[in-house]
Write a protein that holds these residues in place. Sequence first.
Motif, PDB file in Angstrom:
ATOM      1  N   ILE A 135       0.797  -1.229   0.000  1.00  0.00           N
ATOM      2  CA  ILE A 135       0.000   0.000   0.000  1.00  0.00           C
ATOM      3  C   ILE A 135       0.830   1.280   0.000  1.00  0.00           C
ATOM      4  CG2 ILE A 135      -1.917  -1.163   1.150  1.00  0.00           C
ATOM      5  CD1 ILE A 135      -1.123   0.099   3.757  1.00  0.00           C
ATOM      6  N   VAL A 136       2.143   1.160   0.209  1.00  0.00           N
ATOM      7  CA  VAL A 136       2.999   2.345   0.275  1.00  0.00           C
ATOM      8  C   VAL A 136       3.871   2.418  -0.963  1.00  0.00           C
ATOM      9  CG1 VAL A 136       4.856   3.468   1.567  1.00  0.00           C
ATOM     10  CG2 VAL A 136       3.016   2.314   2.799  1.00  0.00           C
ATOM     11  N   ARG A 137       4.041   3.614  -1.510  1.00  0.00           N
ATOM     12  CA  ARG A 137       4.874   3.800  -2.694  1.00  0.00           C
ATOM     13  C   ARG A 137       6.320   3.397  -2.411  1.00  0.00           C
ATOM     14  NH1 ARG A 137       3.829  10.003  -3.983  1.00  0.00           N
ATOM     15  NH2 ARG A 137       4.427  10.004  -1.773  1.00  0.00           N
ATOM     16  N   PRO A 138       7.030   2.890  -3.414  1.00  0.00           N
ATOM     17  CA  PRO A 138       8.414   2.438  -3.192  1.00  0.00           C
ATOM     18  C   PRO A 138       9.298   3.489  -2.537  1.00  0.00           C
ATOM     19  CG  PRO A 138       7.665   1.715  -5.342  1.00  0.00           C
ATOM     20  CD  PRO A 138       6.566   2.598  -4.790  1.00  0.00           C
ATOM     21  N   GLU A 139       9.164   4.745  -2.955  1.00  0.00           N
ATOM     22  CA  GLU A 139      10.030   5.784  -2.402  1.00  0.00           C
ATOM     23  C   GLU A 139       9.705   6.130  -0.954  1.00  0.00           C
ATOM     24  OE1 GLU A 139       6.923   7.927  -5.035  1.00  0.00           O
ATOM     25  OE2 GLU A 139       8.031   6.029  -4.989  1.00  0.00           O
ATOM     26  N   ASP A 140       8.545   5.671  -0.462  1.00  0.00           N
ATOM     27  CA  ASP A 140       8.145   5.955   0.912  1.00  0.00           C
ATOM     28  C   ASP A 140       8.286   4.755   1.852  1.00  0.00           C
ATOM     29  OD1 ASP A 140       7.421   8.563   0.297  1.00  0.00           O
ATOM     30  OD2 ASP A 140       5.361   8.016  -0.231  1.00  0.00           O
ATOM     31  N   ARG A 141       8.760   3.627   1.336  1.00  0.00           N
ATOM     32  CA  ARG A 141       8.729   2.406   2.137  1.00  0.00           C
ATOM     33  C   ARG A 141       9.675   2.436   3.324  1.00  0.00           C
ATOM     34  NH1 ARG A 141       8.276  -1.499  -3.055  1.00  0.00           N
ATOM     35  NH2 ARG A 141       6.010  -1.420  -3.297  1.00  0.00           N
ATOM     36  N   VAL A 142      10.889   2.950   3.137  1.00  0.00           N
ATOM     37  CA  VAL A 142      11.812   3.012   4.271  1.00  0.00           C
ATOM     38  C   VAL A 142      11.211   3.853   5.379  1.00  0.00           C
ATOM     39  CG1 VAL A 142      14.043   3.906   5.045  1.00  0.00           C
ATOM     40  CG2 VAL A 142      13.903   2.567   2.949  1.00  0.00           C
ATOM     41  N   ARG A 143      10.583   4.955   4.996  1.00  0.00           N
ATOM     42  CA  ARG A 143       9.935   5.828   5.983  1.00  0.00           C
ATOM     43  C   ARG A 143       8.799   5.094   6.685  1.00  0.00           C
ATOM     44  NH1 ARG A 143       6.181  10.396   4.856  1.00  0.00           N
ATOM     45  NH2 ARG A 143       6.461   9.906   2.654  1.00  0.00           N
ATOM     46  N   ALA A 144       8.001   4.350   5.925  1.00  0.00           N
ATOM     47  CA  ALA A 144       6.867   3.625   6.504  1.00  0.00           C
ATOM     48  C   ALA A 144       7.345   2.539   7.458  1.00  0.00           C
ATOM     49  CB  ALA A 144       6.011   3.018   5.397  1.00  0.00           C
ATOM     50  N   PHE A 145       8.341   1.754   7.037  1.00  0.00           N
ATOM     51  CA  PHE A 145       8.866   0.703   7.911  1.00  0.00           C
ATOM     52  C   PHE A 145       9.498   1.295   9.168  1.00  0.00           C
ATOM     53  CE2 PHE A 145       9.240  -1.957   3.895  1.00  0.00           C
ATOM     54  CZ  PHE A 145       8.160  -2.750   4.220  1.00  0.00           C
ATOM     55  N   SER A 146      10.127   2.450   9.019  1.00  0.00           N
ATOM     56  CA  SER A 146      10.738   3.107  10.177  1.00  0.00           C
ATOM     57  C   SER A 146       9.674   3.568  11.170  1.00  0.00           C
ATOM     58  CB  SER A 146      11.578   4.298   9.717  1.00  0.00           C
ATOM     59  OG  SER A 146      12.259   4.879  10.802  1.00  0.00           O
ATOM     60  N   LEU A 147       8.581   4.147  10.657  1.00  0.00           N
ATOM     61  CA  LEU A 147       7.498   4.584  11.542  1.00  0.00           C
ATOM     62  C   LEU A 147       6.843   3.390  12.231  1.00  0.00           C
ATOM     63  CD1 LEU A 147       5.877   7.317   9.269  1.00  0.00           C
ATOM     64  CD2 LEU A 147       7.000   7.702  11.474  1.00  0.00           C
ATOM     65  N   ASN A 148       6.717   2.281  11.524  1.00  0.00           N
ATOM     66  CA  ASN A 148       6.149   1.084  12.142  1.00  0.00           C
ATOM     67  C   ASN A 148       7.068   0.556  13.241  1.00  0.00           C
ATOM     68  OD1 ASN A 148       3.991  -1.068  11.972  1.00  0.00           O
ATOM     69  ND2 ASN A 148       5.800  -2.335  11.651  1.00  0.00           N
ATOM     70  N   TYR A 149       8.370   0.592  12.977  1.00  0.00           N
ATOM     71  CA  TYR A 149       9.347   0.161  13.980  1.00  0.00           C
ATOM     72  C   TYR A 149       9.295   1.077  15.209  1.00  0.00           C
ATOM     73  CZ  TYR A 149      13.892  -1.234  15.875  1.00  0.00           C
ATOM     74  OH  TYR A 149      14.905  -1.684  16.685  1.00  0.00           O
ATOM     75  N   TRP A 150       9.087   2.357  14.962  1.00  0.00           N
ATOM     76  CA  TRP A 150       8.959   3.323  16.070  1.00  0.00           C
ATOM     77  C   TRP A 150       7.728   3.000  16.906  1.00  0.00           C
ATOM     78  CZ3 TRP A 150       5.357   7.348  17.100  1.00  0.00           C
ATOM     79  CH2 TRP A 150       5.769   8.261  18.073  1.00  0.00           C
ATOM     80  N   ALA A 151       6.624   2.647  16.255  1.00  0.00           N
ATOM     81  CA  ALA A 151       5.406   2.289  16.982  1.00  0.00           C
ATOM     82  C   ALA A 151       5.622   1.041  17.828  1.00  0.00           C
ATOM     83  CB  ALA A 151       4.252   2.060  16.000  1.00  0.00           C
ATOM     84  N   ILE A 152       6.343   0.057  17.287  1.00  0.00           N
ATOM     85  CA  ILE A 152       6.632  -1.164  18.037  1.00  0.00           C
ATOM     86  C   ILE A 152       7.393  -0.840  19.318  1.00  0.00           C
ATOM     87  CG2 ILE A 152       8.020  -3.285  17.999  1.00  0.00           C
ATOM     88  CD1 ILE A 152       7.318  -3.535  15.023  1.00  0.00           C
ATOM     89  N   ASN A 153       8.408   0.003  19.204  1.00  0.00           N
ATOM     90  CA  ASN A 153       9.228   0.313  20.370  1.00  0.00           C
ATOM     91  C   ASN A 153       8.518   1.230  21.355  1.00  0.00           C
ATOM     92  OD1 ASN A 153      12.242  -0.723  20.143  1.00  0.00           O
ATOM     93  ND2 ASN A 153      11.519  -0.291  18.076  1.00  0.00           N
ATOM     94  N   LEU A 154       7.719   2.165  20.835  1.00  0.00           N
ATOM     95  CA  LEU A 154       6.956   3.021  21.735  1.00  0.00           C
ATOM     96  C   LEU A 154       5.963   2.185  22.532  1.00  0.00           C
ATOM     97  CD1 LEU A 154       6.071   5.794  22.785  1.00  0.00           C
ATOM     98  CD2 LEU A 154       4.538   5.961  20.803  1.00  0.00           C
ATOM     99  N   GLY A 155       5.259   1.305  21.833  1.00  0.00           N
ATOM    100  CA  GLY A 155       4.301   0.446  22.522  1.00  0.00           C
ATOM    101  C   GLY A 155       4.967  -0.457  23.531  1.00  0.00           C
TER     102      GLY A 155
END
Length: 419
Positions: A135-155
Motif C-alpha cells: 500500500i505504500v509507494r516504493p520511495e516511501d517504504r523506508v519511511r513507513a517501515f521506520s514509523l512502524n518500527y517506532w510504533a513497536i518500540n513506543l508500545g
Amino acid sequence: MSVAALRRATRETVSGLPREFWWLWTSTLVNRLGAFVATFMALYLTLDRGYSASYAGLVASLHGLGGVVSSLVGGVMADRIGRRPTLLVAQASTAVSVALLGFVHHPLAIAGVAFLVGMASNASRPAVQAMMADIVRPEDRVRAFSLNYWAINLGFAVSSMGAGFIAEVSYRAGFLIEAGMTAVCAVVVFLKLPESRPTVHKSEETKNDEVGLGTVLRDGRFMSVVGLSFLVALIFQQGAVGLPVAMGEAGFTPADYGLAIAVNGVLIVVLQIPVTRFIEHRDAKRLLVVSSLLAGYGFGLTAFAGSIGVFALTVCVWTLGEMINAPTQTGLVVRLSPAHGRGRYQGMYTLSWALAALIAPVMSGVVIDHFGADWLWGLCAVVGTVAAVGFGTLMRRLPAEQPAVVDVPGAAKPEVSSA
C-alpha cells in the motif's frame, strides 16, 4: 536541531502516507501497548506459579519455537489467502491463546499454550510487512517501515512499564488485558483494512503458482541476505541475553542493567523519526554496512565497560545501528521480493530473527561460561564485520523496485523506481 526544525522534520516524515497505512500502524501500536506476556512470563512462572528457572527457560524456548514455525506459515498464508485474512486469524488466535494462558495450571498445558501463543503472535508479522509494501509507494517504504518500527518500540516501552504495575495486582489481569487489546487490533483490521494483495493477471497466474517456499530457498541472493540478517539479529539479541548475564557476573545489579538497557528504548522513541529523515533517501548498501559495524562494534566495546555510564554509551552505539538497520533491511527484502510472493519472502526474513532469538541465549551462555564475556563481545565485533562485508558484496547491483497492482481504495499506487 531546533524545536521548529524538529517539528518540520516530523511533519514531513509522517505526511504523504495512505490512510490504510495509518490504520495498520495504529493496529501495531495497540498490539505492542498490550504486549505484557513477554515481559513478565518468567516472573509469572517462577514467582507466581513456583516453577524453576529451568522450566521458565523451557517455556520461553517453546514460545520462540512457535514463532519460528509461524514465520513461514504466516508468510505462505499472506500470499495464498491474503494479508487481511491472515492478520485476522493471527490476531484472533493470539487473543484466545493469551487469555487461555492465564487460566491453565498444569506444566504441560502451560508449555503447550505458550507454544501456541508464540505461533499465533508471530504469524501476523509477514502479513503486516507485506501489506505495508503493497500500500505504500516504493520511495516511501523506508519511511513507513521506520514509523512502524517506532510504533513497536513506543508500545513496548509503555507496556514494559505498565506490566510491572499490573503484575503487582494480578498476573491474570495482564493476560486478559493483552488478549483484549489484541482483539481490538483484529477489529481494526476487520473494519478499516481492505485486502491489499497485488492482483495478478491471468497471463501471470502460472508464474504466481511457481512462487513457493522452494522458490524462495533457491533465490541465492535473497537467502544470502536472510543469512546476513540472521548474523545481525544474533548481535542485537545480546542486549537481552548476553548483556544482563555479563553485567551480573561483573557485580552489577538487575536495576543497573535496567537503567543501561532503558537507553535503548528511550533513544528509539526520541530519535527514530529524525534518523528516518536522515536515512530515507540514502544508499541502502552503505546504511546496512554502517549499521552492521555499529551493531558489532557497539557490543564489542562492552568489553571495556566498567561502569553504568560506559555500558549506557555502548548501548547508544548499537542502538543507532538498530535504528538504521531495521527499516533499511525490511525495505531491502521488499526490493528483492516478487510482488506476488512478498508474504513468503517476508516470512523467510522473519524466520531469520525468530531463529536468532531461539539460538542467541544458548550461544551467549556457552561462550560466557567457557571463555568469558569478553570473548562474546569480541565475537560480536567479528560477526558485525562479516555482515558488513557481506552486505557490501551482495548489494553492488540492486534490482529495481517491482510494481504491484493493488486494489486498495485511496491507497497510493506503487511505481517503478530505479535502484
